[in-house]
Scaffold this motif. Structure first.
Motif, PDB file in Angstrom:
ATOM      1  N   LYS A  77      42.900  50.763  41.402  1.00 57.02           N
ATOM      2  CA  LYS A  77      43.991  50.629  42.368  1.00 57.02           C
ATOM      3  C   LYS A  77      45.351  50.673  41.666  1.00 57.02           C
ATOM      4  O   LYS A  77      46.357  51.015  42.279  1.00 57.02           O
ATOM      5  N   ASP A  78      45.360  50.311  40.382  1.00 53.97           N
ATOM      6  CA  ASP A  78      46.581  50.408  39.575  1.00 53.97           C
ATOM      7  C   ASP A  78      46.252  51.011  38.209  1.00 53.97           C
ATOM      8  O   ASP A  78      46.528  50.442  37.166  1.00 53.97           O
ATOM      9  N   ALA A  79      45.589  52.165  38.262  1.00 49.00           N
ATOM     10  CA  ALA A  79      45.316  52.962  37.059  1.00 49.00           C
ATOM     11  C   ALA A  79      44.630  52.171  35.953  1.00 49.00           C
ATOM     12  O   ALA A  79      44.918  52.347  34.781  1.00 49.00           O
ATOM     13  N   GLY A  80      43.713  51.289  36.329  1.00 47.88           N
ATOM     14  CA  GLY A  80      42.948  50.543  35.338  1.00 47.88           C
ATOM     15  C   GLY A  80      43.554  49.224  34.932  1.00 47.88           C
ATOM     16  O   GLY A  80      42.924  48.454  34.183  1.00 47.88           O
ATOM     17  N   TYR A  81      44.759  48.918  35.400  1.00 44.88           N
ATOM     18  CA  TYR A  81      45.367  47.615  35.109  1.00 44.88           C
ATOM     19  C   TYR A  81      44.883  46.553  36.101  1.00 44.88           C
ATOM     20  O   TYR A  81      45.412  45.448  36.134  1.00 44.88           O
ATOM     21  N   ASP A  82      43.893  46.910  36.887  1.00 46.03           N
ATOM     22  CA  ASP A  82      43.203  45.978  37.784  1.00 46.03           C
ATOM     23  C   ASP A  82      41.741  45.934  37.337  1.00 46.03           C
ATOM     24  O   ASP A  82      40.924  46.709  37.792  1.00 46.03           O
ATOM     25  N   ILE A  83      41.430  45.026  36.426  1.00 50.18           N
ATOM     26  CA  ILE A  83      40.128  45.028  35.745  1.00 50.18           C
ATOM     27  C   ILE A  83      39.119  44.194  36.526  1.00 50.18           C
ATOM     28  O   ILE A  83      39.387  43.039  36.874  1.00 50.18           O
ATOM     29  N   SER A  84      37.955  44.787  36.764  1.00 48.82           N
ATOM     30  CA  SER A  84      36.884  44.065  37.457  1.00 48.82           C
ATOM     31  C   SER A  84      35.804  43.563  36.501  1.00 48.82           C
ATOM     32  O   SER A  84      34.991  42.724  36.884  1.00 48.82           O
ATOM     33  N   ASP A  85      35.786  44.084  35.277  1.00 51.82           N
ATOM     34  CA  ASP A  85      34.830  43.606  34.270  1.00 51.82           C
ATOM     35  C   ASP A  85      35.380  43.935  32.885  1.00 51.82           C
ATOM     36  O   ASP A  85      35.410  45.105  32.490  1.00 51.82           O
ATOM     37  N   TYR A  86      35.797  42.900  32.163  1.00 51.84           N
ATOM     38  CA  TYR A  86      36.363  43.092  30.831  1.00 51.84           C
ATOM     39  C   TYR A  86      35.321  43.553  29.815  1.00 51.84           C
ATOM     40  O   TYR A  86      35.672  44.061  28.752  1.00 51.84           O
ATOM     41  N   TYR A  87      34.063  43.343  30.107  1.00 50.74           N
ATOM     42  CA  TYR A  87      33.012  43.638  29.134  1.00 50.74           C
ATOM     43  C   TYR A  87      32.349  44.997  29.359  1.00 50.74           C
ATOM     44  O   TYR A  87      31.376  45.319  28.686  1.00 50.74           O
TER      45      TYR A  87
END
Length: 568
Positions: A77-87
């Protein structure tokens, strides 16, 4: 035995210092926007294996380390700056296995890999937020939740992307803070478990070989505990829903935020002490005032260390139509003189959030600015494409992917898509970005004239050849260890001199102001000799590399940059 142990400790300490000097204190970091760099599987999106395929280009160019914009799993939604899984690596870019292959090959080529770390907020699809919104005890306070009624936000705070920074949750019957999109809830740094969880992410990636982190949006980490309304600014013609309407004294650069950065530094330093090897580093993004930007480095006396460097965004923001050589000189001197000597300066001319350097400064000036920031003391940062003078691409509102550009009437001013169009490798289909699938953003129409292959193969001087040569030049003793003197000869002529003993490397750069003469006669201040050898020029210079001139009097034309070797 004690004497032997003491010797070992001294050798280890010396090795750490040498490792620091060998890479990050005089490094050139190359920022890759992964989705736009190289598409290996022809799905329209750049990926990790595409980067792996092009590492040789970075080695040939002479860069030290590669910084990857976010590659973590994300709804985008913001070019990957909205992280759903850091791992996890987002499937757009590949997998953790691909990342490990990239790290291994980069290290074989003696390149460092830096990951973009986004710890201010997550996606609302992250399991932490889902659990927090559901009221699960451990995650209940992982985000900034505030009581209230659904009709009125807790205060007047405004998000970076306009409108209220608060979103009502029907499920939890509370407001949550989001300083960016409403799908990017802010983490609660007053919760020690949040900080611990974020530290574990850093450790995980250092375990697989990552050499450091670019830390995103650091000014936003910790907000005013009392949730006080922010005061109005005096800026004219600003709407009440615009972030510039408020002075963000309670949501940005708070004292507690600096402590968070210092704590992150302890994590990476402790890791290096425990595991050995070259220092793992932090670089922080803060569009803040000069004093606060430099405060992210650490305390003035060095007792608390923060980022190894915090980005110096001055050159990203200047407008040559309004900026004189005197203003540039004054800023460079102020930055160098105000930064404590224990810290290392850095210089940036572009990134993924701002119009490209060749567009802002003009293609005729890109060589001069590449030379300037490469020869100023300290660390250099290159955004992919700057080495070939790539300009902003052409993107229509209908093709746009940037959430900051939702309003068609302000699209051209707000969109960041123009600087994110694919890298221009060659003259083949889609500029060599892939094998023909429609790219996620359109390839610029200028790729036939501006591309890496043409510049590498040309018999003439090109932007790329100049970039490569100046990176070699910055390794010479005067540029690496010498004194720095920068002067404004005239309204638009800047002279940078790096000196070590009797050896001088001098840049003379006339960037060509609107009211400046087409050419003018200049001289190098404080040089008492009559011969200077021309080491490098811009692509359209009237001078020849290898020729000599008299540094006491010579003519330079608009947009010309001359790099001189002088020994007196």
């Amino acid at each position: 035995m004690c004497a032997v142990l003491l010797l070992c400790i001294q050798v280890e300490e010396t090795s750490e210092v040498l490792a620091d000097e060998a890479w990050w204190k005089h490094a050139v970091f190359y920022q890759i926007y992964p989705r736009s760099f190289k598409d290996s599987d022809n799905d329209g999106n750049g990926d990790l294996l595409g980067i792996l395929d092009k590492l040789k280009h970075l080695v040939d160019a002479g860069v030290t380390g590669v910084w990857l914009s976010p590659i973590f799993k994300s709804p985008q939604k913001d070019a990957g700056y909205d992280i759903s899984d850091y791992y996890s690596v987002d499937p757009l870019y590949g997998s953790i296995a691909d990342l490990k292959r990239l790290i291994e090959e980069a290290h074989r080529l003696r390149l460092k890999i830096i990951l973009d770390f986004v710890p201010n907020h997550t996606s609302n699809q992250h399991k932490w937020f889902i659990a927090s919104e559901n009221g699960e005890e451990y995650y209940k306070d992982f985000y900034v939740w505030v009581n209230g009624t659904s009709k009125k936000p807790p205060n007047n705070w405004i998000s970076v992307f306009k409108d209220s920074a608060w979103k009502w949750s029907n499920k939890r019957q509370q407001w949550y803070l989001h300083q960016f999109l409403d799908v990017q809830p802010d983490l609660n740094y007053r919760n020690k478990d949040v900080r611990k969880a974020l530290h574990q992410i850093l450790i995980y990636y250092m375990d697989i070989g990552i050499d450091g982190f670019r830390v995103d949006a650091v000014p936003f980490f910790v907000e005013d505990k009392l949730l006080r309304n922010e005061p109005r600014t005096n800026k004219p013609n600003v709407q009440p829903n615009d972030p510039d309407y408020l002075n963000h004294i309670y949501t940005r650069d708070t004292d507690e935020t600096f402590e968070v950065v210092y704590e992150l530094r302890e994590v990476v330093d402790n890791y290096t002490r425990l595991h050995g090897g070259d220092a793992r580093i932090l670089m922080t993004e803060a569009y803040s005032s000069l004093d606060k930007t430099q405060r992210y480095y650490g305390t003035y006396d060095g007792r608390r260390l923060g980022a190894h460097f915090s980005f110096n965004f001055y050159f990203v923001k200047i407008n040559l139509n309004k900026t004189s050589s005197k203003e540039i000189r004054d800023y460079v001197e102020t930055w160098i003189n105000s930064l404590p000597k224990i810290y290392v300066s850095n210089w940036v001319i572009g990134n993924h959030d701002n119009s490209r350097a060749a567009t802002r400064f003009g293609p005729k000036n890109v060589d001069g600015f590449n030379i300037l920031v490469s020869l100023l003391p300290g660390i250099g940062v290159t955004y992919n494409g700057e080495e070939i003078g790539q300009e902003d691409g052409e993107v229509s509102f209908e093709e746009s992917r940037d959430p900051s550009a939702r309003n068609k009437s302000t699209f051209k001013q707000d969109s960041r898509d123009f600087e994110r169009t694919p890298f221009q490798w060659d003259t083949t289909l889609n500029a060599g970005f892939n094998r023909g699938h429609r790219p996620w953003l359109p390839v610029s129409e200028k790729y036939h004239q501006t591309n890496l292959a043409a510049q590498k193969n040309s018999s003439s001087l090109t932007h790329y050849k100049i970039y490569r040569e100046v990176l070699k030049k910055r390794q010479e003793p005067p540029a690496k260890y010498g004194d720095t003197n920068i002067s404004a000869f005239s309204e638009d002529v800047l002279i940078l001199k790096r000196s070590l003993g009797s050896s001088h490397i001098v840049l003379v750069f006339k960037f060509g102001g609107d009211k400046s003469p087409e050419s003018e006669r200049v001289y190098i201040p404080s040089i008492d000799c009559n011969i200077a050898k021309i080491a490098l020029t811009n692509i359209d210079s009237d001078y020849s590399i290898g020729a000599t001139l008299d540094p006491r009097t010579f003519v330079i034309k608009s947009h010309e940059s001359l790099l001189l070797d002088i020994t007196c």
